[in-house]
Design a protein around this motif. Structure first.
Motif, PDB file in Angstrom:
ATOM      1  N   TRP A  81      63.937  51.791  45.826  1.00 51.41           N
ATOM      2  CA  TRP A  81      63.668  53.182  45.491  1.00 51.41           C
ATOM      3  C   TRP A  81      63.853  53.507  44.009  1.00 51.41           C
ATOM      4  CZ3 TRP A  81      60.651  55.091  48.809  1.00 51.41           C
ATOM      5  CH2 TRP A  81      60.771  54.761  50.160  1.00 51.41           C
ATOM      6  N   PRO A  82      64.849  52.972  43.324  1.00 55.27           N
ATOM      7  CA  PRO A  82      64.913  53.241  41.874  1.00 55.27           C
ATOM      8  C   PRO A  82      63.681  52.742  41.125  1.00 55.27           C
ATOM      9  CG  PRO A  82      67.016  52.404  42.659  1.00 55.27           C
ATOM     10  CD  PRO A  82      66.054  52.247  43.785  1.00 55.27           C
ATOM     11  N   LEU A  83      63.133  51.598  41.567  1.00 53.64           N
ATOM     12  CA  LEU A  83      61.942  51.065  40.930  1.00 53.64           C
ATOM     13  C   LEU A  83      60.726  51.952  41.229  1.00 53.64           C
ATOM     14  CD1 LEU A  83      60.679  48.733  39.299  1.00 53.64           C
ATOM     15  CD2 LEU A  83      60.301  47.547  41.467  1.00 53.64           C
ATOM     16  N   ILE A  84      60.610  52.414  42.457  1.00 56.21           N
ATOM     17  CA  ILE A  84      59.519  53.322  42.816  1.00 56.21           C
ATOM     18  C   ILE A  84      59.606  54.598  41.996  1.00 56.21           C
ATOM     19  CG2 ILE A  84      58.567  54.725  44.690  1.00 56.21           C
ATOM     20  CD1 ILE A  84      59.392  52.495  46.629  1.00 56.21           C
ATOM     21  N   ALA A  85      60.829  55.115  41.822  1.00 59.43           N
ATOM     22  CA  ALA A  85      61.013  56.328  41.018  1.00 59.43           C
ATOM     23  C   ALA A  85      60.616  56.094  39.565  1.00 59.43           C
ATOM     24  CB  ALA A  85      62.477  56.785  41.097  1.00 59.43           C
ATOM     25  N   LEU A  86      60.917  54.910  39.036  1.00 58.28           N
ATOM     26  CA  LEU A  86      60.541  54.585  37.652  1.00 58.28           C
ATOM     27  C   LEU A  86      59.023  54.540  37.498  1.00 58.28           C
ATOM     28  CD1 LEU A  86      61.608  53.806  34.847  1.00 58.28           C
ATOM     29  CD2 LEU A  86      61.582  51.425  35.585  1.00 58.28           C
ATOM     30  N   PHE A  87      58.334  53.928  38.445  1.00 61.91           N
ATOM     31  CA  PHE A  87      56.869  53.902  38.413  1.00 61.91           C
ATOM     32  C   PHE A  87      56.319  55.327  38.488  1.00 61.91           C
ATOM     33  CE2 PHE A  87      57.010  49.335  39.604  1.00 61.91           C
ATOM     34  CZ  PHE A  87      56.034  48.866  38.740  1.00 61.91           C
ATOM     35  N   ALA A  88      56.892  56.145  39.390  1.00 57.28           N
ATOM     36  CA  ALA A  88      56.410  57.518  39.556  1.00 57.28           C
ATOM     37  C   ALA A  88      56.633  58.328  38.279  1.00 57.28           C
ATOM     38  CB  ALA A  88      57.123  58.181  40.734  1.00 57.28           C
ATOM     39  N   LEU A  89      57.774  58.124  37.624  1.00 58.65           N
ATOM     40  CA  LEU A  89      58.068  58.844  36.382  1.00 58.65           C
ATOM     41  C   LEU A  89      57.088  58.447  35.285  1.00 58.65           C
ATOM     42  CD1 LEU A  89      59.957  60.742  34.809  1.00 58.65           C
ATOM     43  CD2 LEU A  89      61.387  58.760  34.296  1.00 58.65           C
ATOM     44  N   ALA A  90      56.817  57.141  35.162  1.00 59.91           N
ATOM     45  CA  ALA A  90      55.869  56.678  34.141  1.00 59.91           C
ATOM     46  C   ALA A  90      54.475  57.234  34.409  1.00 59.91           C
ATOM     47  CB  ALA A  90      55.844  55.154  34.113  1.00 59.91           C
ATOM     48  N   LEU A  91      54.058  57.231  35.674  1.00 58.76           N
ATOM     49  CA  LEU A  91      52.737  57.744  36.025  1.00 58.76           C
ATOM     50  C   LEU A  91      52.641  59.240  35.740  1.00 58.76           C
ATOM     51  CD1 LEU A  91      49.946  57.336  37.322  1.00 58.76           C
ATOM     52  CD2 LEU A  91      51.021  57.752  39.552  1.00 58.76           C
ATOM     53  N   ALA A  92      53.668  59.998  36.151  1.00 59.22           N
ATOM     54  CA  ALA A  92      53.646  61.448  35.936  1.00 59.22           C
ATOM     55  C   ALA A  92      53.624  61.785  34.448  1.00 59.22           C
ATOM     56  CB  ALA A  92      54.861  62.091  36.617  1.00 59.22           C
ATOM     57  N   ALA A  93      54.440  61.091  33.651  1.00 58.11           N
ATOM     58  CA  ALA A  93      54.481  61.353  32.215  1.00 58.11           C
ATOM     59  C   ALA A  93      53.146  61.028  31.564  1.00 58.11           C
ATOM     60  CB  ALA A  93      55.602  60.548  31.563  1.00 58.11           C
ATOM     61  N   TYR A  94      52.527  59.926  31.975  1.00 51.93           N
ATOM     62  CA  TYR A  94      51.259  59.543  31.358  1.00 51.93           C
ATOM     63  C   TYR A  94      50.152  60.532  31.718  1.00 51.93           C
ATOM     64  CZ  TYR A  94      47.737  56.516  29.328  1.00 51.93           C
ATOM     65  OH  TYR A  94      46.728  56.022  28.536  1.00 51.93           O
TER      66      TYR A  94
ATOM     67  N   PRO B 243      59.097  65.301  29.290  1.00 55.61           N
ATOM     68  CA  PRO B 243      59.859  66.516  28.948  1.00 55.61           C
ATOM     69  C   PRO B 243      60.738  66.291  27.726  1.00 55.61           C
ATOM     70  CG  PRO B 243      59.939  66.091  31.306  1.00 55.61           C
ATOM     71  CD  PRO B 243      59.282  64.898  30.682  1.00 55.61           C
ATOM     72  N   ARG B 244      60.896  67.342  26.921  1.00 59.37           N
ATOM     73  CA  ARG B 244      61.616  67.203  25.650  1.00 59.37           C
ATOM     74  C   ARG B 244      63.026  66.637  25.806  1.00 59.37           C
ATOM     75  NH1 ARG B 244      61.389  72.132  21.550  1.00 59.37           N
ATOM     76  NH2 ARG B 244      59.217  71.381  21.563  1.00 59.37           N
ATOM     77  N   PRO B 245      63.831  67.068  26.797  1.00 61.16           N
ATOM     78  CA  PRO B 245      65.180  66.476  26.917  1.00 61.16           C
ATOM     79  C   PRO B 245      65.158  64.970  27.130  1.00 61.16           C
ATOM     80  CG  PRO B 245      65.034  68.491  28.202  1.00 61.16           C
ATOM     81  CD  PRO B 245      63.647  68.172  27.753  1.00 61.16           C
ATOM     82  N   LEU B 246      64.231  64.505  27.972  1.00 56.86           N
ATOM     83  CA  LEU B 246      64.126  63.055  28.203  1.00 56.86           C
ATOM     84  C   LEU B 246      63.621  62.343  26.952  1.00 56.86           C
ATOM     85  CD1 LEU B 246      62.641  62.683  31.809  1.00 56.86           C
ATOM     86  CD2 LEU B 246      64.932  62.088  31.024  1.00 56.86           C
ATOM     87  N   ARG B 247      62.697  62.974  26.246  1.00 56.46           N
ATOM     88  CA  ARG B 247      62.165  62.361  25.028  1.00 56.46           C
ATOM     89  C   ARG B 247      63.253  62.241  23.969  1.00 56.46           C
ATOM     90  NH1 ARG B 247      58.004  65.479  24.637  1.00 56.46           N
ATOM     91  NH2 ARG B 247      58.669  66.836  22.949  1.00 56.46           N
ATOM     92  N   THR B 248      64.061  63.278  23.838  1.00 61.38           N
ATOM     93  CA  THR B 248      65.162  63.249  22.863  1.00 61.38           C
ATOM     94  C   THR B 248      66.194  62.197  23.231  1.00 61.38           C
ATOM     95  OG1 THR B 248      64.851  65.611  22.419  1.00 61.38           O
ATOM     96  CG2 THR B 248      66.950  64.631  21.764  1.00 61.38           C
ATOM     97  N   ALA B 249      66.530  62.135  24.529  1.00 66.94           N
ATOM     98  CA  ALA B 249      67.506  61.135  24.974  1.00 66.94           C
ATOM     99  C   ALA B 249      66.972  59.726  24.744  1.00 66.94           C
ATOM    100  CB  ALA B 249      67.832  61.354  26.445  1.00 66.94           C
TER     101      ALA B 249
END
Length: 274
Positions: A12-25, A99-105
């Motif tokens: 599930w952490p890997l699935i979430a990482l893929f989903a985050l990358a897809l959503a951001a792109y 999102p800006r907070p994630l980009r800054t981090a």
């Protein structure tokens, strides 16, 4: 059909990482609204999809029970998927959609001394090349491969290490910016030299597997094979996949680097023209 797309062993952490990358792109594409982003988007989405399919669909089941499917899995994770992602140069689009907070981090993490120093070390041409081909050879040592295919934790370490190393290597190789833009943006000639230096060991490894008269990877006899083909044929197919497509990736990358070089030359000529 849908059952083939469902994760065989969900991480599930890997699935979430893929989903985050897809959503951001996708968010970045929507915000930029540039037609010239479409070819790069197709490459990124195809690369991301290949890596996801190799690890989190029914394909992973077949990769655990057929040696040649396992080699296709690592071809997707270490070569083709990361190659397409790096070729798409997705940094600007991902930054626009994050999102800006994630980009800054993320920027703070990248600027921290341990990450910065470690990244520069791994992106040294010799280190990157040795790690790239060495990792393939390490996981194909018969005794190591036997343990990795029977231990779930070691199996995921193997697959994730291939994916991460593939992304690091092709990100270094396919940097489209002019040499010297960053401390790890190397000259095109040096990168091509590294690519061609990697071809002989990959060819030799694949040939050793494909031409071996005896079965090298007994773990598939222990676990059972998904399809009724002979162990030697399974091994020969896996060796050919390790031998030919992997080496061909160096040729494709060379063509991409030559295209970058021609573009840099045209830009320099334009800047020097009064």
């Amino acid at each position: 059909m849908l059952s083939q797309l469902a994760p065989w062993e969900p991480l599930w952490p890997l699935i979430a990482l893929f989903a985050l990358a897809l959503a951001a792109y996708l968010a970045g594409i929507a915000r930029r609204r540039r037609a010239r982003d479409i070819p790069s988007a197709l490459a990124f989405l195809l690369g991301l999809g290949l890596m996801y399919a190799a690890m989190q669909t029914r394909f992973d089941y077949y990769a655990q029970f057929m040696f040649f499917m396992h080699r296709i899995q690592h071809l997707a994770l270490h070569h083709l998927g990361p190659f397409l992602i790096a070729l798409s140069a997705p940094s600007a689009v991902l930054a626009a959609g994050t999102p800006r907070p994630l980009r800054t981090a993320g920027r703070r993490l990248a600027a921290s001394p341990p990450v910065r120093i470690g990244y520069r070390f791994l992106q040294q041409p010799v280190i990157a090349g040795l790690l790239f081909v060495g990792l393939i050879g390490f996981w194909l040592i018969p005794s190591v491969h036997f343990d990795a295919m029977l231990d779930a934790r070691l199996y995921w370490i193997m697959n994730l290490s291939m994916a991460v190393d593939g992304l690091l290597f092709w990100w270094f190789m396919l940097d489209p910016r002019p040499p010297g833009t960053t401390p790890v943006t190397r000259g095109v000639g040096l990168r091509i030299l590294v690519l061609w230096a990697l071809m002989p060991p990959q060819i030799a490894l694949g040939a050793w597997i494909a031409l071996s008269p005896e079965t090298l990877f007994d773990v598939y006899a222990v676990c059972g094979r998904a399809w009724p083909i002979s162990p030697l044929l399974d091994q020969q197919l896996g060796g050919l996949i390790t031998w030919i497509p992997a080496a061909m990736m160096s040729l494709l990358a060379t063509l991409a680097l030559l295209a970058f070089a021609f573009r840099h030359e045209r830009e320099r000529n334009r800047e020097s023209t009064p």
